[in-house]
Design a protein around this motif. Structure first.
Motif, PDB file in Angstrom:
ATOM      1  N   ILE A 100       0.874  -1.173   0.000  1.00 45.39           N
ATOM      2  CA  ILE A 100       0.000   0.000   0.000  1.00 45.39           C
ATOM      3  C   ILE A 100       0.908   1.220   0.000  1.00 45.39           C
ATOM      4  O   ILE A 100       1.624   1.478   0.972  1.00 45.39           O
ATOM      5  N   SER A 101       0.881   1.972  -1.093  1.00 50.01           N
ATOM      6  CA  SER A 101       1.801   3.108  -1.199  1.00 50.01           C
ATOM      7  C   SER A 101       1.135   4.436  -0.870  1.00 50.01           C
ATOM      8  O   SER A 101       1.812   5.388  -0.482  1.00 50.01           O
ATOM      9  N   GLN A 102      -0.184   4.550  -1.029  1.00 47.73           N
ATOM     10  CA  GLN A 102      -0.867   5.805  -0.725  1.00 47.73           C
ATOM     11  C   GLN A 102      -2.333   5.512  -0.444  1.00 47.73           C
ATOM     12  O   GLN A 102      -2.978   4.780  -1.197  1.00 47.73           O
ATOM     13  N   ALA A 103      -2.857   6.085   0.636  1.00 48.16           N
ATOM     14  CA  ALA A 103      -4.257   5.834   0.997  1.00 48.16           C
ATOM     15  C   ALA A 103      -4.729   6.911   1.965  1.00 48.16           C
ATOM     16  O   ALA A 103      -3.919   7.555   2.642  1.00 48.16           O
ATOM     17  N   PRO A 104      -6.054   7.103   2.054  1.00 50.20           N
ATOM     18  CA  PRO A 104      -6.588   8.177   2.902  1.00 50.20           C
ATOM     19  C   PRO A 104      -6.844   7.752   4.339  1.00 50.20           C
ATOM     20  O   PRO A 104      -7.733   8.279   4.998  1.00 50.20           O
ATOM     21  N   SER A 105      -6.093   6.763   4.830  1.00 55.26           N
ATOM     22  CA  SER A 105      -6.318   6.258   6.177  1.00 55.26           C
ATOM     23  C   SER A 105      -5.016   5.662   6.694  1.00 55.26           C
ATOM     24  O   SER A 105      -4.070   5.438   5.927  1.00 55.26           O
ATOM     25  N   TYR A 149       2.790  -1.380   4.556  1.00 57.20           N
ATOM     26  CA  TYR A 149       2.370   0.014   4.432  1.00 57.20           C
ATOM     27  C   TYR A 149       3.363   0.878   5.200  1.00 57.20           C
ATOM     28  O   TYR A 149       3.491   0.750   6.426  1.00 57.20           O
ATOM     29  N   ARG A 150       4.091   1.678   4.469  1.00 60.89           N
ATOM     30  CA  ARG A 150       5.166   2.483   5.060  1.00 60.89           C
ATOM     31  C   ARG A 150       6.120   1.560   5.818  1.00 60.89           C
ATOM     32  O   ARG A 150       6.654   0.621   5.243  1.00 60.89           O
ATOM     33  N   SER A 151       6.321   1.815   7.103  1.00 66.69           N
ATOM     34  CA  SER A 151       7.266   0.995   7.864  1.00 66.69           C
ATOM     35  C   SER A 151       6.598  -0.237   8.478  1.00 66.69           C
ATOM     36  O   SER A 151       7.274  -1.047   9.123  1.00 66.69           O
ATOM     37  N   ARG A 152       5.303  -0.370   8.276  1.00 66.90           N
ATOM     38  CA  ARG A 152       4.588  -1.489   8.892  1.00 66.90           C
ATOM     39  C   ARG A 152       4.584  -2.686   7.947  1.00 66.90           C
ATOM     40  O   ARG A 152       4.444  -2.554   6.745  1.00 66.90           O
ATOM     41  N   ARG A 190     -16.624 -14.633  -6.098  1.00 66.46           N
ATOM     42  CA  ARG A 190     -15.294 -14.098  -5.813  1.00 66.46           C
ATOM     43  C   ARG A 190     -15.036 -14.012  -4.305  1.00 66.46           C
ATOM     44  O   ARG A 190     -14.849 -12.930  -3.757  1.00 66.46           O
ATOM     45  N   PRO A 191     -15.032 -15.128  -3.604  1.00 71.78           N
ATOM     46  CA  PRO A 191     -14.801 -15.056  -2.148  1.00 71.78           C
ATOM     47  C   PRO A 191     -13.338 -14.786  -1.838  1.00 71.78           C
ATOM     48  O   PRO A 191     -12.429 -15.249  -2.528  1.00 71.78           O
ATOM     49  N   PHE A 192     -13.112 -14.028  -0.776  1.00 70.00           N
ATOM     50  CA  PHE A 192     -11.753 -13.832  -0.268  1.00 70.00           C
ATOM     51  C   PHE A 192     -11.432 -14.954   0.706  1.00 70.00           C
ATOM     52  O   PHE A 192     -12.273 -15.375   1.499  1.00 70.00           O
ATOM     53  N   TRP A 193     -10.170 -15.412   0.666  1.00 69.97           N
ATOM     54  CA  TRP A 193      -9.758 -16.553   1.478  1.00 69.97           C
ATOM     55  C   TRP A 193      -9.149 -16.142   2.809  1.00 69.97           C
ATOM     56  O   TRP A 193      -9.106 -16.914   3.753  1.00 69.97           O
ATOM     57  N   GLY A 194      -8.631 -14.946   2.868  1.00 69.16           N
ATOM     58  CA  GLY A 194      -7.988 -14.494   4.105  1.00 69.16           C
ATOM     59  C   GLY A 194      -7.954 -12.978   4.152  1.00 69.16           C
ATOM     60  O   GLY A 194      -8.317 -12.292   3.184  1.00 69.16           O
ATOM     61  N   LYS A 195      -7.532 -12.435   5.290  1.00 68.77           N
ATOM     62  CA  LYS A 195      -7.431 -10.984   5.424  1.00 68.77           C
ATOM     63  C   LYS A 195      -6.312 -10.640   6.404  1.00 68.77           C
ATOM     64  O   LYS A 195      -5.952 -11.427   7.279  1.00 68.77           O
ATOM     65  N   VAL A 196      -5.788  -9.416   6.228  1.00 69.37           N
ATOM     66  CA  VAL A 196      -4.736  -8.889   7.103  1.00 69.37           C
ATOM     67  C   VAL A 196      -5.156  -7.506   7.556  1.00 69.37           C
ATOM     68  O   VAL A 196      -5.581  -6.679   6.727  1.00 69.37           O
ATOM     69  N   GLN A 197      -5.070  -7.252   8.835  1.00 62.96           N
ATOM     70  CA  GLN A 197      -5.396  -5.940   9.397  1.00 62.96           C
ATOM     71  C   GLN A 197      -4.122  -5.142   9.639  1.00 62.96           C
ATOM     72  O   GLN A 197      -3.148  -5.667  10.177  1.00 62.96           O
ATOM     73  N   ILE A 198      -4.141  -3.882   9.227  1.00 68.11           N
ATOM     74  CA  ILE A 198      -3.044  -2.961   9.526  1.00 68.11           C
ATOM     75  C   ILE A 198      -3.634  -1.720  10.183  1.00 68.11           C
ATOM     76  O   ILE A 198      -4.515  -1.080   9.586  1.00 68.11           O
ATOM     77  N   PRO A 199      -3.175  -1.307  11.369  1.00 68.71           N
ATOM     78  CA  PRO A 199      -2.126  -1.990  12.132  1.00 68.71           C
ATOM     79  C   PRO A 199      -2.681  -3.252  12.794  1.00 68.71           C
ATOM     80  O   PRO A 199      -3.859  -3.470  12.885  1.00 68.71           O
TER      81      PRO A 199
END
Length: 837
Positions: free
Chosen positions: A772-777, A800-803, A828-837
């Motif tokens: 993720i290089s640029q986002a509003p959150s 995302y950045r240093s994370r 189109r189901p998603f199989w997994g997810k990652v939360q940041i932070p």
């Protein structure tokens, strides 16, 4: 009546008329080439699969305000092609849309001119208000159109047909006390044959064979072969010296038969097998050529072969089941009964593996039965031959259904625990299984009081609140998310095991949702299958029809139409709010849970304010749609800033060139769609104002059915923009809330200090990373699927950045099922997810 025949003298002899009639008829079969002297149009093939026909020219811009810049040397190239067919002008980008050089084709249009009292002077109409109603054309080719005048009051305009071709009618304003100059074009297909016959009867000399033959040629070019044939038969009866025209009658019969055969093929393709077979069984084979009879016979044989294959599969499966041990027979009894009952031409391809091997006696019965059951559950190519796993898959599907309809989070967790102990509860199995399941809430169609079948119109359902109750709900709590409330029209022979393309259709402001069903599916008519009436359609004069049916485009092409209620009471226009988005999306997802909608072929469209809403919702949520159709819309606000999003959604925009001044008012927005990376067609009807453009439906359905207009895989590179709190989900990237100062309230748009979309950029990297290089959150959910593409057998890193967070897939299906339960997208189901932070 005056005929202007291109390249031919209108006062031709009978012999010349015979030649022309023969050419018109035979050209339909590609047997005759037109002389080189006849003027030509061009065929222009587009990359999206469409073919345009007309005269084309190149322009630098659609923006009328940019012409001065072009004159000053600011615009040098001419990247936009305009294709004019006399009825409308279609704009496409040359590099982005045109697939090949234009090809000259004969212009076959007969031009029939009529005298009408057109004013010599009067004000030239620059803009037309909303069309409030039109009368049918009378025998003089005249009608009264009522439009909304400048002061809002109805304003009548008397019009007359001054020129008629197979493609369009030129309709001009006639002399009145307040004469105006208005050249309007309408599709000839929108004028009924009865009206045309009355007009020709009044304007044609019945004793002039040439004039009568002009009418025949016109009907033939209009592909109204039955009308052409009937008129030609009358000419042969009244003019015995024209006997050499008799072969043309047979040709018109062939053309009619070809149209009927095409209709049978279309119905079969749309999953309407019984209707297709009925058309073929009633086909007039005794009056058509041997070639046509062979085509009919081949189509019947193909359908018979498919049905025979179904019966063979059923018999083979029953015999093989009988050879298994009793415990296996008992465990398979329910699924085998399901297959025996629900195996149709639509579901037969699932069993392709079994069809190839089911009769091979060298393979043991257990293996062959496993292929059949696994194919039914997972689709063709599953290759599963282990009966133990197949038995597990049956239980997995049952638990998946339970999970998708369960409201209690605790009970859903219990279902996941049970799934974890089953050998068949692998993510790859479940991902294949989900699209082949019936809609998870299909049983609610019979039990939920909020889903009511229409008591009169076949295939129509009313879901949720009616229009008045929906408005009342929003008035009582404007901040609440609107409940799912919509009407839906299913095609004939609807089968929940077969997925259907869908149109989410948004009504105009002030109009009920039902008007969209009328446009896309046709106005309900008395069923031709009335049981109480005899075969001639006769019955008691005072008898009310017990069943009505729609016969329009979505019915013939096999589309489901979902028309949500989305406006507040008295709302005059689209407001660009999340309330409106929620109303549409909640209805759409509710329909996905209850009806067999193909999630990869869903289009959003609308008229007037609904067309503007469809456009905005499409580019705000581009991951949902295969395309967008906007009719008589007025783009504003976010639509001026979401160009980055628009390249992901094919668009089809229709407007009248006198609906305001569209190239001045919206030309700058249209220009943004005229680039090489947009799949965009913009259509301006000549001389038309704010209208519904029913005659464009044929081409819109052709556009929707092209192979290119299916939802593509998730993009590896995301580059979009967001301006509202609700626009926060783009394919696999989601955030909860925007950083301060970035979200704009659409109601306070004019008070915003900064009107700019916040850029969003993310990318799937080649090393199994998501960046993720640029986002509003500062907080995100990154959803993961092998379609991105990612290797789920290896660790996946999200940065995302240093994370940085790593994801290791453990084959659990919890994320997948919860995603499907919430979004209702089983394709189109998603199989997994990652939360940041």
């Amino acid at each position: 009546m005056k005929v202007v025949s291109r390249g031919l003298d209108a006062r031709s002899s009978v012999v010349r008329s015979v030649f022309i009639c023969s050419v018109v008829a035979l050209c339909c079969f590609g047997l005759v080439a037109w002389p080189a002297s006849v003027s030509a149009e061009q065929l222009i093939s587009l990359r999206n699969g469409m073919v345009l026909r007309g005269l084309y020219l190149e322009v630098a811009s659609m923006n009328q305000n940019a012409f001065s810049a072009g004159n000053e040397g600011g615009i040098q190239n001419r990247p936009i092609w305009v294709v004019d067919d006399g009825l409308r002008r279609t704009y496409v980008h040359r590099r982005g849309m045109v697939a090949a050089e234009p090809r000259d084709v004969p212009d076959l249009h007969e031009r029939i001119q009529f005298f009408q009292p057109v004013p010599d002077g009067g004000d030239q109409v620059a803009s037309i208000g909303q069309t409030l109603g039109v009368t049918p054309f009378n025998q003089f080719g005249r009608r009264r159109m009522t439009i909304r005048g400048p002061n809002g009051a109805p304003f009548p305009v008397l019009q007359g047909i001054t020129e008629l071709t197979a493609k369009y009618a030129k309709v001009e304003a006639l002399k009145t006390d307040d004469s105006i100059k208005l050249d309007m074009r309408i599709a000839t297909s929108s004028i009924s044959s009865d009206q045309l016959r009355d007009i020709f009867r009044r304007s044609t000399d019945p004793k002039d064979v040439d004039e009568r033959l002009n009418v025949v040629r016109f009907f033939a070019e209009s592909e109204r072969y039955a009308d052409a044939r009937r008129e030609l038969v009358r000419i042969l009866d009244e003019f015995p010296e024209s006997a050499d025209l008799k072969p043309i009658v047979a040709q018109y019969v062939e053309n009619e038969a070809s149209q009927l055969l095409d209709q049978a093929a279309l119905r079969r393709e749309s999953g309407q097998y019984e209707l297709a077979r009925e058309i073929l069984d009633r086909f007039p084979t005794s009056v058509v050529s041997r070639v046509t009879r062979v085509k009919v016979s081949d189509l019947v044989a193909s359908m018979d072969e498919t049905q025979q294959q179904i019966e063979t599969v059923k018999q083979q499966l029953s015999e093989l089941i009988g050879g298994l041990r009793e415990p296996e027979q008992n465990a398979l009894d329910a699924i085998v009964s399901e297959i025996q009952t629900e195996l149709t031409p639509a579901t037969l391809p699932r069993l392709s593996d079994f069809i190839r091997m089911g009769g091979n006696s060298t393979i043991d019965p257990e293996t062959r039965v496993s292929l059949a059951i696994a194919g039914w559950l997972l689709g063709n190519g599953s290759g599963e031959t282990n009966l133990k796993i197949v038995l597990s898959l049956i239980e997995v599907r049952s638990l998946v259904r339970e999970y998708l309809v369960e409201e209690d989070p605790g009970k859903r967790e219990e279902i996941l625990q049970r799934l974890s102990s089953l050998e068949g509860a692998r993510a790859d199995y479940v991902a294949k299984m989900l699209p082949l399941m019936k809609p998870p809430r299909i049983n609610a169609l019979a039990t939920d009081e909020m889903i009511q079948p229409d008591p009169v119109v076949a295939g129509m359902f009313h879901v949720g609140l009616d229009q008045a109750s929906f408005h009342q709900f929003q008035a009582e709590d404007p901040s609440a998310i609107p409940p799912a409330s919509y009407v839906v029209q299913l095609p004939p022979e609807y089968d929940p095991n077969r997925v259907y393309p869908c149109v989410v259709a948004l009504h105009a402001a002030g109009a009920p949702a039902e008007t969209q069903l009328n446009w896309w599916s046709g106005v309900p008519q008395e069923s031709f299958l009335q049981g109480a009436r005899d075969e001639n359609g006769d019955g008691p004069a005072d008898e009310e029809p017990t069943s009505m049916m729609r016969l329009g485009h979505s019915i013939r092409h096999g589309f489901i139409v979902v028309a949500p209620r989305w406006t507040r009471g008295g709302q005059p226009d689209y407001e660009y709010t999340m309330r409106e988005h929620d109303a549409v999306l909640s209805s759409f997802r509710h329909a996905m849970r209850h009806f067999a909608i193909d999630a990869d072929r869903v289009f959003i469209g609308g008229h007037g304010a609904g067309g503007t809403a469809a456009w905005d919702i499409a580019v705000s949520h581009p991951d949902l749609w295969s395309g967008m159709i906007s009719i008589s819309s007025r783009p504003d606000k976010t639509l001026q800033h979401y160009n980055a999003n628009s390249k992901y959604v094919p668009v089809y925009i229709v407007k009248g060139d006198k609906d305001g001044v569209p190239l001045r008012d919206f030309g700058a927005i249209y220009d943004r769609y005229m680039t090489y990376d947009h799949d965009a067609m913009i259509v301006l009807y000549r001389g038309r104002g704010l209208d519904f453009f029913s005659e464009e439906a044929d081409r819109i359905f052709e556009w929707m059915k092209t192979p290119n207009h299916r939802r593509p895989p998730p993009p590896e590179d995301l580059e979009v923009g967001s301006m509202r709190d609700g626009d926060r989900f783009f394919w696999w990237l989601e955030w909860q809330e925007m950083l301060p100062g970035l979200a704009i309230n659409p109601i306070l748009w004019d008070e915003a200090e900064r009107l700019k979309a916040a850029p969003v950029r993310a990318r799937v990297m080649a090393n199994n990373e998501v960046l993720i290089s640029q986002a509003p959150s500062d907080s995100f959910t990154v959803w993961l699927t092998p379609q991105m593409p990612l290797d789920f057998k290896e660790p996946i890193a999200v940065r995302y950045r240093s994370r940085r967070k790593d994801f290791n897939f453990d084959q659990s299906v919890g994320v997948m099922l919860e995603d499907v339960r919430v979004r209702a997208d089983r394709a189109r189901p998603f199989w997994g997810k990652v939360q940041i932070p």
